[in-house]
Enzyme design. Structure first.
Site, PDB file in Angstrom:
ATOM      1  CE  LYS A  13     -25.512  40.681  38.794  1.00 39.71           C
ATOM      2  NZ  LYS A  13     -26.951  40.965  39.072  1.00 39.71           N
ATOM      3  NE  ARG A  88     -27.774  35.029  36.285  1.00 43.98           N
ATOM      4  CZ  ARG A  88     -27.322  36.210  35.880  1.00 43.98           C
ATOM      5  NH1 ARG A  88     -26.087  36.328  35.466  1.00 43.98           N
ATOM      6  NH2 ARG A  88     -28.079  37.274  35.910  1.00 43.98           N
ATOM      7  NE  ARG A 127     -31.143  46.164  33.391  1.00 45.23           N
ATOM      8  CZ  ARG A 127     -30.623  45.143  34.084  1.00 45.23           C
ATOM      9  NH1 ARG A 127     -29.446  45.277  34.661  1.00 45.23           N
ATOM     10  NH2 ARG A 127     -31.277  44.003  34.192  1.00 45.23           N
ATOM     11  NE  ARG A 160     -30.690  42.847  29.966  1.00 48.15           N
ATOM     12  CZ  ARG A 160     -29.980  42.478  31.036  1.00 48.15           C
ATOM     13  NH1 ARG A 160     -28.992  43.258  31.477  1.00 48.15           N
ATOM     14  NH2 ARG A 160     -30.229  41.359  31.654  1.00 48.15           N
ATOM     15  NE  ARG A 171     -33.304  38.765  34.194  1.00 47.14           N
ATOM     16  CZ  ARG A 171     -33.024  40.039  33.941  1.00 47.14           C
ATOM     17  NH1 ARG A 171     -33.939  40.807  33.405  1.00 47.14           N
ATOM     18  NH2 ARG A 171     -31.848  40.523  34.216  1.00 47.14           N
TER      19      ARG A 171
HETATM   20  P1  ADP Z   1     -28.490  41.003  35.187  1.00 44.61           P
HETATM   21  O1  ADP Z   1     -27.437  42.063  34.985  1.00 44.61           O
HETATM   22  O2  ADP Z   1     -29.861  41.575  35.145  1.00 44.61           O
HETATM   23  O3  ADP Z   1     -28.265  40.190  36.434  1.00 44.61           O
HETATM   24  P2  ADP Z   1     -27.094  39.514  33.174  1.00 44.61           P
HETATM   25  O4  ADP Z   1     -26.732  40.457  32.104  1.00 44.61           O
HETATM   26  O5  ADP Z   1     -26.017  39.127  34.133  1.00 44.61           O
HETATM   27  O6  ADP Z   1     -28.376  40.029  33.952  1.00 44.61           O
HETATM   28  O7  ADP Z   1     -27.665  38.173  32.536  1.00 44.61           O
HETATM   29  C1  ADP Z   1     -28.736  38.219  31.632  1.00 44.61           C
HETATM   30  C2  ADP Z   1     -29.171  36.818  31.278  1.00 44.61           C
HETATM   31  O8  ADP Z   1     -28.090  36.101  30.660  1.00 44.61           O
HETATM   32  C3  ADP Z   1     -29.583  35.940  32.460  1.00 44.61           C
HETATM   33  O9  ADP Z   1     -30.921  36.156  32.862  1.00 44.61           O
HETATM   34  C4  ADP Z   1     -29.387  34.542  31.852  1.00 44.61           C
HETATM   35  O10 ADP Z   1     -30.419  34.213  30.960  1.00 44.61           O
HETATM   36  C5  ADP Z   1     -28.115  34.717  31.030  1.00 44.61           C
HETATM   37  N1  ADP Z   1     -26.920  34.426  31.853  1.00 44.61           N
HETATM   38  C6  ADP Z   1     -25.977  35.319  32.254  1.00 44.61           C
HETATM   39  N2  ADP Z   1     -25.052  34.737  33.031  1.00 44.61           N
HETATM   40  C7  ADP Z   1     -25.424  33.422  33.133  1.00 44.61           C
HETATM   41  C8  ADP Z   1     -24.906  32.293  33.810  1.00 44.61           C
HETATM   42  N3  ADP Z   1     -23.810  32.393  34.577  1.00 44.61           N
HETATM   43  N4  ADP Z   1     -25.557  31.099  33.689  1.00 44.61           N
HETATM   44  C9  ADP Z   1     -26.665  30.989  32.935  1.00 44.61           C
HETATM   45  N5  ADP Z   1     -27.220  32.008  32.272  1.00 44.61           N
HETATM   46  C10 ADP Z   1     -26.613  33.218  32.360  1.00 44.61           C
HETATM   47  P1  ADP Z   2     -27.308  44.345  37.448  1.00 44.66           P
HETATM   48  O1  ADP Z   2     -26.102  44.286  36.551  1.00 44.66           O
HETATM   49  O2  ADP Z   2     -27.033  43.840  38.823  1.00 44.66           O
HETATM   50  O3  ADP Z   2     -28.507  43.711  36.842  1.00 44.66           O
HETATM   51  P2  ADP Z   2     -27.373  47.242  36.827  1.00 44.66           P
HETATM   52  O4  ADP Z   2     -26.072  47.784  37.239  1.00 44.66           O
HETATM   53  O5  ADP Z   2     -27.635  47.048  35.386  1.00 44.66           O
HETATM   54  O6  ADP Z   2     -27.695  45.870  37.660  1.00 44.66           O
HETATM   55  O7  ADP Z   2     -28.510  48.159  37.485  1.00 44.66           O
HETATM   56  C1  ADP Z   2     -29.889  47.901  37.271  1.00 44.66           C
HETATM   57  C2  ADP Z   2     -30.617  49.228  37.093  1.00 44.66           C
HETATM   58  O8  ADP Z   2     -30.675  49.917  38.356  1.00 44.66           O
HETATM   59  C3  ADP Z   2     -29.932  50.184  36.124  1.00 44.66           C
HETATM   60  O9  ADP Z   2     -30.937  50.901  35.443  1.00 44.66           O
HETATM   61  C4  ADP Z   2     -29.114  51.102  37.028  1.00 44.66           C
HETATM   62  O10 ADP Z   2     -28.965  52.390  36.464  1.00 44.66           O
HETATM   63  C5  ADP Z   2     -29.965  51.144  38.302  1.00 44.66           C
HETATM   64  N1  ADP Z   2     -29.156  51.217  39.537  1.00 44.66           N
HETATM   65  C6  ADP Z   2     -28.033  50.512  39.825  1.00 44.66           C
HETATM   66  N2  ADP Z   2     -27.547  50.835  41.042  1.00 44.66           N
HETATM   67  C7  ADP Z   2     -28.396  51.787  41.548  1.00 44.66           C
HETATM   68  C8  ADP Z   2     -28.437  52.539  42.778  1.00 44.66           C
HETATM   69  N3  ADP Z   2     -27.514  52.372  43.745  1.00 44.66           N
HETATM   70  N4  ADP Z   2     -29.451  53.412  42.939  1.00 44.66           N
HETATM   71  C9  ADP Z   2     -30.397  53.585  41.974  1.00 44.66           C
HETATM   72  N5  ADP Z   2     -30.413  52.904  40.807  1.00 44.66           N
HETATM   73  C10 ADP Z   2     -29.423  52.015  40.581  1.00 44.66           C
END
Ligand code: ADP
Ligand code: ADP
Ligand code: ZN
Length: 216
Positions: A13, A88, A127, A160, A171
């Site tokens: 994302k 979420r 990541r 992270r 998660r």
């Molecule tokens: P990822 O990119 O791995 O999906 P995010 O950066 O979106 O993770 O979120 C990291 C953490 O921040 C989540 O695991 C949660 O603890 C908190 N968080 C983010 N968005 C929300 C939400 N909409 N509701 C509750 N907690 C949230």
């Molecule tokens: P999210 O916000 O959904 O948690 P991220 O964009 O942070 O996801 O991506 C999670 C990890 O996977 C990062 O280290 C990113 O570089 C890697 N990643 C994302 N998309 C791809 C893809 N299409 N192929 C391989 N690795 C990816």
């Protein structure tokens, strides 16, 4: 254009939204990034939120809805925005609908990026994130030009706390139980588009653009 980007943690994302917001000139609203930034700035909200985030738990609906409500009221979110990581829970999705309705607005599209479970773990464990600008890298799939340094801003890359295996498992469990039901919620509204996230960055992006083309 008012877009919501969904998908399990590690789906891509953040990576995709970074490109989308540039190409479509959207205001990026990432609740995870907002919490992390508040923590970096030592704000009480951020410090409180990190207690939950580091364990892989969700921050409360109440706190999260409130920061989004405030953010959506800012002028730069009036016309176009991209939500990443919010809502979420079904309760957040309902709160968002109510907020948008009161602003005489609504979502144009919900993009759901799908990925295999095994890929999720590998993506999250590898990541690395920029401390300064929040851009994400991957040790294997998207290494920075210089080890430990952000290509875009020169900031320091870190892992992270919630990308450690124990938090990742929690998660994923929370995603299955609390977040996945939203997919059906939006499918019921007829605005859901599924995109296969098991492709290269470029091809995922192409599919997202195609999905958006259909709803414009
Ligand atoms: P990822 O990119 O791995 O999906 P995010 O950066 O979106 O993770 O979120 C990291 C953490 O921040 C989540 O695991 C949660 O603890 C908190 N968080 C983010 N968005 C929300 C939400 N909409 N509701 C509750 N907690 C949230
Ligand atoms: P999210 O916000 O959904 O948690 P991220 O964009 O942070 O996801 O991506 C999670 C990890 O996977 C990062 O280290 C990113 O570089 C890697 N990643 C994302 N998309 C791809 C893809 N299409 N192929 C391989 N690795 C990816
Ligand atoms: Zn950076």
């Amino acid at each position: 254009m008012k877009i919501l980007l969904m998908g399990p943690p590690g789906a891509g994302k953040g990576s995709q939204s970074a490109k989308l917001v540039k190409d479509y000139e959207l205001t990026n609203i990432s609740t995870g990034e907002m919490f992390r930034e508040a923590a970096r700035n030592n704000e009480p909200l951020g410090i409180e939120a990190m207690k939950y985030i580091d364990q892989g738990d969700l921050v409360s609906d109440e706190i999260t809805n409130e920061i989004v409500r405030k953010r959506l009221l800012k002028p730069d979110a009036e016309r176009c925005f991209l939500l990443d990581g919010y809502p979420r829970t079904v309760s957040q999705a309902q709160a968002l609908d109510a907020m948008l309705l009161s602003m005489k607005s609504k979502l144009t599209a919900v993009i759901n990026i799908t990925v295999d479970k095994e890929a999720i773990l590998e993506r999250m464990v590898g990541r690395r994130v920029c401390k300064s600008c929040g851009l994400s890298y991957h040790l294997k799939f998207k290494p920075p030009k210089k080890e430990g340094v952000c290509d875009a801003c020169g900031g320091e890359l870190y892992q992270r706390v919630d990308d450690q295996p124990e938090s990742v498992r929690n998660r994923l469990d929370i995603y299955e139980r609390k977040t996945k039901p939203i997919v059906d919620y939006y499918a019921g509204h007829g605005i859901l588009k599924n995109v296969n996230g098991m492709q290269t960055f470029e091809n995922v992006y192409k599919d997202i653009k195609e999905a958006l083309g259909e709803v414009k």
